[in-house]
Motif scaffolding. Structure first.
Motif, PDB file in Angstrom:
ATOM      1  N   ALA A  97       0.864  -1.184   0.000  1.00  0.00           N
ATOM      2  CA  ALA A  97       0.000   0.000   0.000  1.00  0.00           C
ATOM      3  C   ALA A  97       0.900   1.232   0.000  1.00  0.00           C
ATOM      4  N   ILE A  98       0.928   1.921  -1.132  1.00  0.00           N
ATOM      5  CA  ILE A  98       1.872   3.024  -1.319  1.00  0.00           C
ATOM      6  C   ILE A  98       1.096   4.335  -1.449  1.00  0.00           C
ATOM      7  N   GLY A  99       1.493   5.330  -0.696  1.00  0.00           N
ATOM      8  CA  GLY A  99       0.833   6.630  -0.789  1.00  0.00           C
ATOM      9  C   GLY A  99       1.353   7.399  -1.998  1.00  0.00           C
ATOM     10  N   GLY A 100       0.439   7.833  -2.857  1.00  0.00           N
ATOM     11  CA  GLY A 100       0.835   8.630  -4.017  1.00  0.00           C
ATOM     12  C   GLY A 100       1.364   9.985  -3.600  1.00  0.00           C
ATOM     13  N   SER A 101       0.898  10.466  -2.457  1.00  0.00           N
ATOM     14  CA  SER A 101       1.466  11.666  -1.846  1.00  0.00           C
ATOM     15  C   SER A 101       1.417  11.441  -0.330  1.00  0.00           C
ATOM     16  N   GLY A 102       2.016  12.353   0.424  1.00  0.00           N
ATOM     17  CA  GLY A 102       2.120  12.151   1.865  1.00  0.00           C
ATOM     18  C   GLY A 102       0.777  12.319   2.574  1.00  0.00           C
ATOM     19  N   GLY A 103       0.559  11.560   3.640  1.00  0.00           N
ATOM     20  CA  GLY A 103      -0.605  11.745   4.490  1.00  0.00           C
ATOM     21  C   GLY A 103      -1.934  11.400   3.851  1.00  0.00           C
ATOM     22  N   VAL A 104      -1.904  10.560   2.806  1.00  0.00           N
ATOM     23  CA  VAL A 104      -3.114  10.281   2.048  1.00  0.00           C
ATOM     24  C   VAL A 104      -3.910   9.106   2.644  1.00  0.00           C
ATOM     25  N   GLY A 105      -3.321   8.447   3.633  1.00  0.00           N
ATOM     26  CA  GLY A 105      -4.041   7.361   4.299  1.00  0.00           C
ATOM     27  C   GLY A 105      -3.569   5.964   3.904  1.00  0.00           C
ATOM     28  N   ALA A 106      -2.345   5.877   3.368  1.00  0.00           N
ATOM     29  CA  ALA A 106      -1.833   4.570   2.941  1.00  0.00           C
ATOM     30  C   ALA A 106      -1.592   3.647   4.138  1.00  0.00           C
ATOM     31  N   SER A 107      -0.985   4.172   5.193  1.00  0.00           N
ATOM     32  CA  SER A 107      -0.721   3.325   6.361  1.00  0.00           C
ATOM     33  C   SER A 107      -2.026   2.883   7.008  1.00  0.00           C
ATOM     34  N   THR A 108      -2.956   3.801   7.079  1.00  0.00           N
ATOM     35  CA  THR A 108      -4.255   3.479   7.666  1.00  0.00           C
ATOM     36  C   THR A 108      -4.918   2.356   6.862  1.00  0.00           C
ATOM     37  N   LEU A 109      -4.849   2.475   5.531  1.00  0.00           N
ATOM     38  CA  LEU A 109      -5.424   1.440   4.684  1.00  0.00           C
ATOM     39  C   LEU A 109      -4.698   0.109   4.873  1.00  0.00           C
ATOM     40  N   ALA A 110      -3.379   0.161   4.979  1.00  0.00           N
ATOM     41  CA  ALA A 110      -2.606  -1.072   5.177  1.00  0.00           C
ATOM     42  C   ALA A 110      -3.082  -1.788   6.440  1.00  0.00           C
ATOM     43  N   VAL A 111      -3.237  -1.028   7.507  1.00  0.00           N
ATOM     44  CA  VAL A 111      -3.681  -1.618   8.770  1.00  0.00           C
ATOM     45  C   VAL A 111      -5.106  -2.165   8.629  1.00  0.00           C
ATOM     46  N   ALA A 112      -5.975  -1.374   8.018  1.00  0.00           N
ATOM     47  CA  ALA A 112      -7.372  -1.805   7.883  1.00  0.00           C
ATOM     48  C   ALA A 112      -7.487  -3.068   7.031  1.00  0.00           C
ATOM     49  N   MET A 113      -6.706  -3.150   5.957  1.00  0.00           N
ATOM     50  CA  MET A 113      -6.745  -4.357   5.123  1.00  0.00           C
ATOM     51  C   MET A 113      -6.283  -5.579   5.900  1.00  0.00           C
TER      52      MET A 113
END
Ligand SMILES: Nc1ncnc2c1ncn2[C@@H]1O[C@H](COP(=O)(O)OP(=O)(O)O)[C@@H](O)[C@H]1O
Ligand SMILES: [Mg+2]
Length: 355
Positions: free
Chosen positions: A123-139
């Motif tokens: 899960a890679i953020g296209g820009s900073g703070g876009v919610g990639a880590s949050t999505l990684a955890v949720a998945m």
């Protein structure tokens, strides 16, 4: 379930050289068994039993003249596009062009391996703070809740501050990165050493200690996790080296992109820099921003899901409450749909049921 496709060692038809090197590097990284053949007299038997056949384009003509029976999972590998195109049809082979195709080579080998392996999603953020880590955890959370084997979450973001905080897991005992840095080769089941929260095994950056990812045994760790979980999610952040490693080790790349002009421009740069030609988009709609269709057009990649804004998430992140526990129904549904999509293409659920 009946196993109809062959599952013997991967057959590599290549003489020593750059292409053989590239193939064997991928073989080592994926920890699959491989048989290398340059004497074509010995080809017939492994041709029938190998899980996959990788042919150096330089050897393709010689292989084609042997009129072997038709089979699936044949790949011609090399650098010369003309040569690859010439031998693709006669061998019913797909083409892997180097060096761009090196990541795909790894994926092909991982899938061809007889070992059961979970899909590895970056899960890679296209820009900073876009919610990639949050999505990684949720998945990881959602997949773990559904699949008996659980999921693994690998934090490889040197500047992320530790993904265990997002899960509310910083107090849970288990190894963090520094304890894992002697790992290499074939690791066993890591679950007993790692913090496990609601069936999510977490490999997390420790805060405060600088980490040289180039020297970390990330490939070995990811491979081991993939053998023992139904899904592995990588959170590389946006640092050059961690994204590169995550792309190399993942079978699915998701780019989370906010639907704004600058965010899309940033995502485009990131995708070009890392040659993310197979990535799928997860779009965060933005008030007054671009329609999702335009984002897909601009980035020339398909949209796997739209991820709605959820006002509860920032507070949850601060309070150490896991995203799935805090988020509202729309966000949870979007993540569930995303997992379903991945499942449809990468058989997450089926692996889970087989297990
Ligand atoms: N869908 C969302 N809606 C609203 N806020 C979000 C959403 N996803 C993440 N956030 C919040 O945005 C901030 C950055 O999220 P994070 O996942 O760390 O982003 P990234 O990893 O892309 O830098 C956090 O405060 C997080 O709670
Ligand atoms: Mg992050």
């Amino acid at each position: 379930m009946a196993q109809l496709s062959p599952s013997g060692p991967v057959l590599v038809v290549a003489r020593p050289g750059d292409t053989q090197d590239a193939i064997l590097t991928a073989v080592a990284a994926q920890q699959v068994e491989a048989e290398v053949i340059s004497d074509l007299e010995q080809l017939a038997a492994p041709w029938r039993t190998a899980a996959a056949v990788l042919i150096d384009a330089d050897q393709a003509e010689r292989v084609a003249t042997r009129a072997l029976p038709h089979r699936s999972a044949v790949y011609v590998v090399g650098q010369d596009p003309a040569l690859l195109a010439t031998w693709s049809a006669p061998l019913s082979a797909r083409v892997i062009r180097l060096p761009e195709g090196a990541a795909w080579l790894g994926t092909v080998l991982g899938e061809g391996s007889s070992q059961r392996r979970a899909p590895v999603v970056a899960a890679i953020g296209g820009s900073g703070g876009v919610g990639a880590s949050t999505l990684a955890v949720a998945m990881a959370q959602l997949s773990a809740a559904r699949a008996p084997l659980g999921a693994a979450l690998v934090d490889a973001d040197p500047f992320g501050g530790g993904i265990d905080l997002l899960l509310g897991a910083e107090g849970v005992p288990g190894w963090r990165w520094p304890r894992l840095n002697s790992a290499s080769g074939q690791l066993g089941d890591l679950r007993s050493y790692l913090p496990v929260i609601d069936k999510v095994s977490v490999v997390s950056m420790a805060r405060g200690e600088p980490l040289d990812l180039a020297r970390e045994p990330l490939a070995a760790i990811v491979n081991a996790l993939a053998g023992w979980h139904s899904l592995v999610v990588l959170d590389p952040g946006r640092a050059e080296i961690s994204v590169r490693e995550a792309v190399r080790l993942s079978s699915v790349q998701l780019v989370v992109v906010a639907a704004g002009v600058r965010a899309v421009a940033a995502a485009r740069q990131l995708m070009a820099a890392h040659d993310l030609t197979e990535a799928q988009l997860v779009v965060r709609p933005v008030k007054g921003g671009l329609p999702t269709g335009l984002v897909a057009d601009a980035l020339k990649r398909p949209v796997l899901a739209e991820l709605p804004a959820d006002g509860a998430l920032p507070g949850a992140a601060e309070g150490g409450v896991a995203p799935l526990s805090a988020a509202g129904r729309r966000y949870r549904r979007a993540v569930a749909a995303l997992i379903d999509e991945l499942g449809a293409h990468h058989s997450i659920e089926r692996r889970a049921i087989d297990a």
